[in-house]
Scaffold this active site. Structure first.
Site, short mmCIF file in Angstrom:
data_model
loop_
_atom_site.label_atom_id
_atom_site.label_comp_id
_atom_site.label_asym_id
_atom_site.label_seq_id
_atom_site.Cartn_x
_atom_site.Cartn_y
_atom_site.Cartn_z
N LYS A 1 0.82 -1.22 0.00
CA LYS A 1 0.00 0.00 0.00
C LYS A 1 0.85 1.27 0.00
O LYS A 1 2.05 1.23 0.29
CB LYS A 1 -0.95 -0.04 1.20
CG LYS A 1 -1.90 -1.24 1.14
CD LYS A 1 -2.95 -1.17 2.23
CE LYS A 1 -3.87 -2.38 2.14
NZ LYS A 1 -5.00 -2.28 3.08
N TYR B 1 -12.49 -2.01 -4.20
CA TYR B 1 -13.01 -2.13 -2.83
C TYR B 1 -14.54 -2.07 -2.76
O TYR B 1 -15.10 -1.77 -1.71
CB TYR B 1 -12.38 -1.04 -1.94
CG TYR B 1 -10.96 -1.40 -1.52
CD1 TYR B 1 -10.70 -2.48 -0.68
CD2 TYR B 1 -9.87 -0.65 -1.96
CE1 TYR B 1 -9.43 -2.82 -0.29
CE2 TYR B 1 -8.57 -0.98 -1.57
CZ TYR B 1 -8.36 -2.07 -0.73
OH TYR B 1 -7.09 -2.40 -0.34
N ASN C 1 -2.07 -0.37 6.64
CA ASN C 1 -1.62 -1.64 7.21
C ASN C 1 -0.63 -2.38 6.29
O ASN C 1 -0.56 -3.60 6.30
CB ASN C 1 -2.82 -2.52 7.63
CG ASN C 1 -3.69 -2.94 6.47
OD1 ASN C 1 -3.49 -2.48 5.35
ND2 ASN C 1 -4.63 -3.81 6.71
N HIS D 1 -2.14 -5.68 1.44
CA HIS D 1 -3.41 -6.40 1.29
C HIS D 1 -3.07 -7.83 0.89
O HIS D 1 -2.12 -8.04 0.15
CB HIS D 1 -4.25 -5.74 0.19
CG HIS D 1 -5.36 -6.62 -0.31
ND1 HIS D 1 -6.55 -6.75 0.38
CD2 HIS D 1 -5.46 -7.42 -1.40
CE1 HIS D 1 -7.33 -7.60 -0.28
NE2 HIS D 1 -6.69 -8.01 -1.36
N GLU E 1 -8.98 -10.71 -8.07
CA GLU E 1 -8.06 -9.59 -7.85
C GLU E 1 -6.86 -9.65 -8.79
O GLU E 1 -6.42 -8.64 -9.32
CB GLU E 1 -7.63 -9.57 -6.38
CG GLU E 1 -8.79 -9.22 -5.45
CD GLU E 1 -8.51 -9.49 -3.97
OE1 GLU E 1 -9.44 -9.28 -3.17
OE2 GLU E 1 -7.39 -9.89 -3.63
P1 CMP Z 1 -7.38 -4.76 3.00
O1 CMP Z 1 -6.87 -6.15 3.16
O2 CMP Z 1 -6.80 -3.94 1.93
O3 CMP Z 1 -8.97 -4.82 2.77
C1 CMP Z 1 -9.83 -3.79 3.16
C2 CMP Z 1 -9.14 -2.75 3.93
O4 CMP Z 1 -9.96 -1.90 4.66
C3 CMP Z 1 -8.25 -3.37 4.99
O5 CMP Z 1 -7.16 -4.00 4.37
C4 CMP Z 1 -7.93 -2.20 5.87
O6 CMP Z 1 -6.81 -1.45 5.42
C5 CMP Z 1 -9.18 -1.35 5.71
N1 CMP Z 1 -9.98 -1.38 6.93
C6 CMP Z 1 -10.57 -2.45 7.48
N2 CMP Z 1 -11.20 -2.08 8.62
C7 CMP Z 1 -10.98 -0.75 8.76
C8 CMP Z 1 -11.36 0.21 9.74
N3 CMP Z 1 -12.11 -0.15 10.78
N4 CMP Z 1 -10.95 1.48 9.57
C9 CMP Z 1 -10.19 1.84 8.50
N5 CMP Z 1 -9.81 0.97 7.55
C10 CMP Z 1 -10.20 -0.31 7.68
#
Ligand code: CMP
Length: 139
Positions: free
Chosen positions: A11, A51, A114, A117, A128
């Protein structure tokens, strides 16, 4: 039967902090073959589509903004039982809850930023991977 591929995104924050190299190294060291890889910046429309399943979530708009804020690295990873193996390697969505040694524990800042993904099922891995890579870009 468990599938052999999963899909990952490194990311924007992890890329801008210079963590793409170390993360790819950890992926390789963990026994995954990288069978497709590229760096790109998502358009808003692409991020919204990718998303789409989270559209009704309160964090959707913020997530889209974040994912278009800079370049990302996307890849297809190959290994036996790839989806589960990669989810173990990256750790919990919230880095505060991720186990020691996982990619998110090492390189993530927050639930949103984070670091990476990883696909959550074989079906989504296929969807994906196809979203980002033409067959001529997969090896
Ligand atoms: P990802 O695996 O990319 O899939 C969806 C993303 O939404 C997840 O990783 C997080 O980065 C984001 N996400 C999930 N829960 C939350 C939350 N409570 N607040 C902000 N971002 C979130």
């Amino acid at each position: 039967m468990a599938g052999k591929i999963t899909f990952t995104i490194i990311k924007p924050r992890a890329v801008s902090k210079g963590f793409a190299g170390p993360i790819l190294n950890k992926i390789s060291e963990s026994g995954f073959k990288i069978s497709a890889l590229k760096m790109l910046q998502l358009t808003r429309k692409e991020a919204e589509t990718f998303y789409e399943v989270h559209r009704e979530r309160p964090f959707y708009n913020e997530l889209v903004e974040f994912m278009i804020s800079g370049p990302i690295v996307v890849g297809i990873l190959e290994k036996e039982n790839a989806v589960e193996a990669y989810r173990r390697l990256i750790g919990a969505t919230d880095p505060a809850k991720a186990e020691e040694g996982t990619i998110r524990k090492l390189y993530a800042e927050s639930v949103q930023a984070n670091a990476v993904h990883g696909s959550d099922s074989d079906e989504n891995a296929a969807i994906e991977a196809a979203f980002f890579f033409a067959s001529s870009e997969r090896f």
